[in-house]
Write an enzyme that holds these catalytic residues in place. Structure first.
Site, PDB file in Angstrom:
ATOM      1  N   ARG A   1       0.774  12.944  10.189  1.00 41.90           N
ATOM      2  CA  ARG A   1       1.841  13.524  10.333  1.00 41.90           C
ATOM      3  C   ARG A   1       2.168  14.548   9.569  1.00 41.90           C
ATOM      4  O   ARG A   1       1.777  14.514   8.081  1.00 41.90           O
ATOM      5  CB  ARG A   1       3.061  12.489   9.959  1.00 41.90           C
ATOM      6  CG  ARG A   1       2.986  11.250  11.021  1.00 41.90           C
ATOM      7  CD  ARG A   1       4.145  10.276  10.744  1.00 41.90           C
ATOM      8  NE  ARG A   1       4.115   9.480  12.110  1.00 41.90           N
ATOM      9  CZ  ARG A   1       4.305   8.198  12.139  1.00 41.90           C
ATOM     10  NH1 ARG A   1       4.540   7.554  10.981  1.00 41.90           N
ATOM     11  NH2 ARG A   1       4.179   7.364  13.140  1.00 41.90           N
TER      12      ARG A   1
ATOM     13  N   ASP B   1       4.399  -1.497  11.055  1.00 42.70           N
ATOM     14  CA  ASP B   1       3.918   0.042  10.779  1.00 42.70           C
ATOM     15  C   ASP B   1       3.266   0.820  12.015  1.00 42.70           C
ATOM     16  O   ASP B   1       2.736   0.037  12.657  1.00 42.70           O
ATOM     17  CB  ASP B   1       2.859   0.019   9.812  1.00 42.70           C
ATOM     18  CG  ASP B   1       2.548   1.565   9.156  1.00 42.70           C
ATOM     19  OD1 ASP B   1       3.058   1.813   8.018  1.00 42.70           O
ATOM     20  OD2 ASP B   1       2.089   2.440   9.765  1.00 42.70           O
TER      21      ASP B   1
ATOM     22  N   SER C   1       7.465   6.958  12.511  1.00 39.36           N
ATOM     23  CA  SER C   1       7.389   5.868  11.552  1.00 39.36           C
ATOM     24  C   SER C   1       8.356   4.616  12.252  1.00 39.36           C
ATOM     25  O   SER C   1       9.223   4.988  12.928  1.00 39.36           O
ATOM     26  CB  SER C   1       7.980   6.058  10.185  1.00 39.36           C
ATOM     27  OG  SER C   1       8.400   4.678   9.653  1.00 39.36           O
TER      28      SER C   1
ATOM     29  N   ASP D   1       0.787  -1.181  -0.071  1.00 41.10           N
ATOM     30  CA  ASP D   1       0.038  -0.055  -0.005  1.00 41.10           C
ATOM     31  C   ASP D   1       0.760   1.340   0.097  1.00 41.10           C
ATOM     32  O   ASP D   1       0.571   2.329  -0.511  1.00 41.10           O
ATOM     33  CB  ASP D   1      -1.047   0.003   1.271  1.00 41.10           C
ATOM     34  CG  ASP D   1      -0.188  -0.100   2.620  1.00 41.10           C
ATOM     35  OD1 ASP D   1       0.931  -0.254   2.266  1.00 41.10           O
ATOM     36  OD2 ASP D   1      -0.730   0.000   3.798  1.00 41.10           O
ATOM     37  N   HIS D   2       1.978   1.262   0.380  1.00 39.51           N
ATOM     38  CA  HIS D   2       2.970   2.223   0.701  1.00 39.51           C
ATOM     39  C   HIS D   2       3.528   2.931  -0.548  1.00 39.51           C
ATOM     40  O   HIS D   2       3.248   3.962  -1.230  1.00 39.51           O
ATOM     41  CB  HIS D   2       4.063   2.101   1.432  1.00 39.51           C
ATOM     42  CG  HIS D   2       3.876   2.267   3.016  1.00 39.51           C
ATOM     43  ND1 HIS D   2       2.525   1.401   3.390  1.00 39.51           N
ATOM     44  CD2 HIS D   2       4.031   3.076   3.876  1.00 39.51           C
ATOM     45  CE1 HIS D   2       2.499   2.043   4.968  1.00 39.51           C
ATOM     46  NE2 HIS D   2       3.161   2.843   4.938  1.00 39.51           N
TER      47      HIS D   2
ATOM     48  N   ARG E   1       9.776   2.552  10.620  1.00 39.32           N
ATOM     49  CA  ARG E   1      10.737   1.992   9.524  1.00 39.32           C
ATOM     50  C   ARG E   1      12.290   1.718  10.416  1.00 39.32           C
ATOM     51  O   ARG E   1      13.073   2.724  11.002  1.00 39.32           O
ATOM     52  CB  ARG E   1      11.065   2.861   8.235  1.00 39.32           C
ATOM     53  CG  ARG E   1      11.551   4.367   8.733  1.00 39.32           C
ATOM     54  CD  ARG E   1      11.501   5.366   7.660  1.00 39.32           C
ATOM     55  NE  ARG E   1       9.981   5.736   7.433  1.00 39.32           N
ATOM     56  CZ  ARG E   1       9.421   6.971   7.175  1.00 39.32           C
ATOM     57  NH1 ARG E   1      10.473   7.996   6.710  1.00 39.32           N
ATOM     58  NH2 ARG E   1       8.384   7.122   7.018  1.00 39.32           N
TER      59      ARG E   1
HETATM   60  C1  MIC Z   1       4.718   6.284   8.028  1.00 34.17           C
HETATM   61  O1  MIC Z   1       3.443   6.584   8.094  1.00 34.17           O
HETATM   62  O2  MIC Z   1       5.680   6.689   8.135  1.00 34.17           O
HETATM   63  C2  MIC Z   1       4.946   5.099   7.332  1.00 34.17           C
HETATM   64  C3  MIC Z   1       5.559   5.121   6.066  1.00 34.17           C
HETATM   65  O3  MIC Z   1       3.545   4.311   7.372  1.00 34.17           O
HETATM   66  C4  MIC Z   1       5.947   4.283   8.267  1.00 34.17           C
HETATM   67  C5  MIC Z   1       6.308   2.876   7.903  1.00 34.17           C
HETATM   68  C6  MIC Z   1       7.378   3.039   6.803  1.00 34.17           C
HETATM   69  O4  MIC Z   1       8.275   3.830   6.903  1.00 34.17           O
HETATM   70  O5  MIC Z   1       7.387   2.121   6.085  1.00 34.17           O
HETATM   71  C7  MIC Z   1       5.170   3.854   9.829  1.00 34.17           C
HETATM   72  O6  MIC Z   1       4.714   4.694  10.248  1.00 34.17           O
HETATM   73  O7  MIC Z   1       5.630   3.196  10.442  1.00 34.17           O
HETATM   74 FE1  SF4 Z   2       0.400   4.792   4.904  1.00 35.70          FE
HETATM   75 FE2  SF4 Z   2       1.790   5.556   7.224  1.00 35.70          FE
HETATM   76 FE3  SF4 Z   2       0.571   7.438   5.983  1.00 35.70          FE
HETATM   77 FE4  SF4 Z   2      -0.919   5.495   7.345  1.00 35.70          FE
HETATM   78  S1  SF4 Z   2       0.574   7.087   7.963  1.00 35.70           S
HETATM   79  S2  SF4 Z   2      -1.391   6.129   5.401  1.00 35.70           S
HETATM   80  S3  SF4 Z   2       0.310   3.776   6.974  1.00 35.70           S
HETATM   81  S4  SF4 Z   2       2.088   6.402   4.962  1.00 35.70           S
END
Ligand code: MIC
Ligand code: SF4
Length: 637
Positions: free
Chosen positions: A379, A119, A534, A64-65, A536
């Protein structure tokens, strides 16, 4: 003594450790989820563990990302994820099916289960009464291998909701209100458990919105009871059998309590560049918006988008505002189409994007230079949108729709009568058949890789003494987006650590990588809440690849701290936070790593300054993991 919901679920899943707040507790994990950006690593790590099939009740691998497939890299990752899921016994959700958290809420999560996801917004499942937590990919891989997931036993905060949301206030405003009150560090080490008469008035997607953004408080997770509202939601999803009631005992004891009177809430907005810089929307009246982006795992449910459709019905969004929408799932999109709401959305001039994370992680949809972007996301960190000087504001879908129509923020007092919360349909169109089921004979499946999928690096054990150089000295609240930026180009490198490592800290300090390589052994120094945001693990793994061996901070965010341990980086904190100022930005530091003991103070030697006292909150096992050179070395012996 009665128990909270959190304590009940933890007690029912406890495999070891202690339920005393702050002490490590080991949990049996029922379900896991991974997503593509963290999933390639998680599945490579799972593969390295030599376990033939996942041992959870359910593991789902979502894409999905990054669904753009710009070039072969990303497409190869998707194929790798499909074939690993089929081989190792996970359900696979193909690109375009939807956002992991929305899909998991609709199709899989159940009250009372434990869920760990790679995530940070995995707590969305708390809206269903699950104990759902974000973790690094390696921790999730371990949970898939049937090993317990260890967390510091959280404190439980009861959030008592009184009254009922009025006018234009919505669930998003509840969590924005809490963020404004408690800040992005306010939830560290805590679970927020919702209770009170106001809970009954919130739908499951409303509850999910609140739990989702509890991640921005730094919380371990958030959770709602499972009641008749939960039952009705599951019934509509054709999952009545997944329901069970779950409430806190009347005499449950909490570590703290917050009371929110929903009657008094007004539409709120988080200002650039932190989710806790919250003001009433009215205070922003007159501020022009270049972009409005609706969607993300926080606000992409059917009810959210139907409300937007009602507001824009028969009208046109501002010509000078680029308005886009990404539905949370194909089910949501189908329902909008069935109810005629999609027509209002399209006719209003809103751009429809794929059912995926999209602009939330800078996957397209970047705002104009120095632009104002109004987002229903969770965010708004600097640069996350893909435009370094853009200013992102976080709002509810109702507020976003009004900004889209007027092209600017305005006082909700001028918005007229708020639309009624759309009722959730009794039956919803199932998309269960779109999920790819695991092969019955996994050993017959061949994992398909591409040239961008680079084998895991093996790190050596920690030396008995560490001589290292400070490579960067940072301020408060450094996010993993600062450390390891996202966006289409960089995220396509998530399965190629040597390549992605070239981008570490690039938006903060373009020379970081060069300095880290030159230093050999490096140390990162930071103030409070280092590594928030995140989950990550690349924010630990890529610096480790560049030679970072220790992080020295005033405090660390939970998931990032765990990721540091997983990759053998020593997480240390100052005993006296004022010592931060004493460390020169390029200091040479020597650490007697041999003397690293669980939760104990020790002195480090800073050249030209002398001895400084540092400490850690590591368990015995975590010290052993770090000394082994990381979790994978530790479990493989
Ligand atoms: C995000 O919202 O920052 C992400 C992208 O969903 C990350 C995961 C990632 O960096 O792959 C998260 O929130 O864990
Ligand atoms: Fe995707 Fe992370 Fe954004 Fe949620 S906050 S929509 S999981 S990138």
């Amino acid at each position: 003594m009665g128990q909270s919901i959190t304590q009940k679920i933890i007690a029912a899943h406890q495999m070891g450790g202690s339920m005393t707040a702050g002490e490590a507790v080991d949990l049996r994990i029922d379900q896991t989820l991974t997503q593509d950006a963290t999933g390639t690593m998680a599945w490579l790590q799972f593969e390295a563990m030599d376990v033939p099939r996942v041992k959870t009740d359910l593991s789902v691998s979502y894409v999905d990302h990054n669904t753009l497939q710009m070039g072969f890299r990303n497409a190869d990752d998707h194929r790798f994820l499909r074939t690993t899921a089929q081989k190792f016994g996970a359900v696979f959700s193909a690109p375009g099916t939807g956002i992991c958290h929305q899909l998991h809420l609709e199709n899989f999560v159940k009250p009372g289960v434990t869920l760990v996801g790679s995530d940070s917004h995995t707590p969305t499942g708390g809206g269903m009464g699950a104990l759902a937590m974000g973790a690094g990919g390696l921790s999730v891989a371990l949970a898939m291998a049937g090993k317990p997931y260890t967390i510091p036993m959280p404190q439980v905060v009861r959030v008592w909701l009184e009254g009922e949301l009025k006018g234009w206030a919505s669930a998003k405003d509840i969590i924005l209100y809490l963020l404004g009150k408690l800040t992005v560090k306010g939830g560290v080490g805590k679970v927020f458990e919702y209770a009170g008469p106001g809970v009954r008035k919130l739908t499951v997607p409303d509850r999910a919105t609140i739990c989702n953004m509890g991640a921005e408080l730094g919380a371990t997770t958030s959770i709602f009871p499972s009641d008749d509202v939960t039952k009705a939601f599951l019934k509509a999803q054709g999952r009545k059998a997944d329901w069970m009631p779950l409430q806190a005992d009347a005499d449950a004891v909490y570590d703290a309590e917050i009371i929110i009177n929903l009657d008094e809430l007004v539409p709120l907005a988080a200002q650039p560049h932190m989710p806790d810089l919250v003001v009433p929307v009215a205070a922003l009246a007159g501020l022009k918006a270049d972009q409005v982006a609706i969607g993300s795992c926080t606000n992409s449910s059917y009810a959210d988008l139907r409300s937007v459709a009602k507001i824009v019905k028969g009208k046109r969004v501002s010509e000078s505002t680029d308005v886009c929408m990404s539905p949370g799932s194909k089910q949501v999109l189908q329902m909008l189409a069935d109810k005629g709401a999609l027509a209002h959305i399209l006719q209003s001039g809103i751009r429809l994007l794929e059912c995926s994370c999209g602009p939330c992680i800078g996957m397209g949809g970047s705002p104009v230079s120095a632009g104002v972007s109004v987002r229903t996301f969770n965010r708004n960190f600097e640069g996350r949108s893909g435009t370094k000087d853009a200013k992102a504001y976080l709002v509810s879908p109702l507020t976003a729709a009004m900004v889209a129509l007027r092209g600017e923020f305005s006082d909700p007092a001028t918005w007229g009568k708020a639309p009624k919360q759309p009722s959730l349909p009794k039956h919803v169109p199932s998309i269960q058949h779109l999920f790819v089921q695991p092969a019955s004979a996994g050993e017959e499946v061949t994992i398909m890789r591409g040239p961008n999928i680079v084998p895991l690096e093996k790190f050596p054990p920690l030396a008995k003494k560490l001589d290292a150089t400070v490579v960067i000295k940072l301020e408060d609240n450094i996010t993993t987006d600062h450390i390891m930026p996202a966006g289409a180009t960089i995220t396509a490198l998530r399965s190629n650590v040597p390549a992605i490592a070239e981008h570490v800290f690039e938006r903060v300090d373009a020379e970081f990588v060069q300095r880290a390589k030159a230093a050999g052994n490096g140390i990162i120094v930071a103030r409070e809440n280092y590594g928030q945001g995140s989950s990550r693990e690349h924010a630990a793994l890529a610096p480790r690849h560049l030679g970072i061996r220790a992080v020295l901070a005033c405090s660390l965010a939970r998931i990032h701290r765990a990721n540091l341990v997983n990759f053998g980086i020593v997480p240390l904190t100052f005993v006296n936070p004022a010592d931060y100022d004493k460390v020169p930005a390029d200091a040479s530091i020597s650490i007697d790593t041999d003397k690293l003991l669980p939760s104990a103070n020790m002195n480090i030697q800073v050249k030209g300054v002398g001895a400084l006292a540092v400490t850690n909150d590591l368990s015995e096992q975590e010290v052993a993991i770090i000394k082994a050179g990381g979790l994978l070395n530790f479990v493989k012996g």
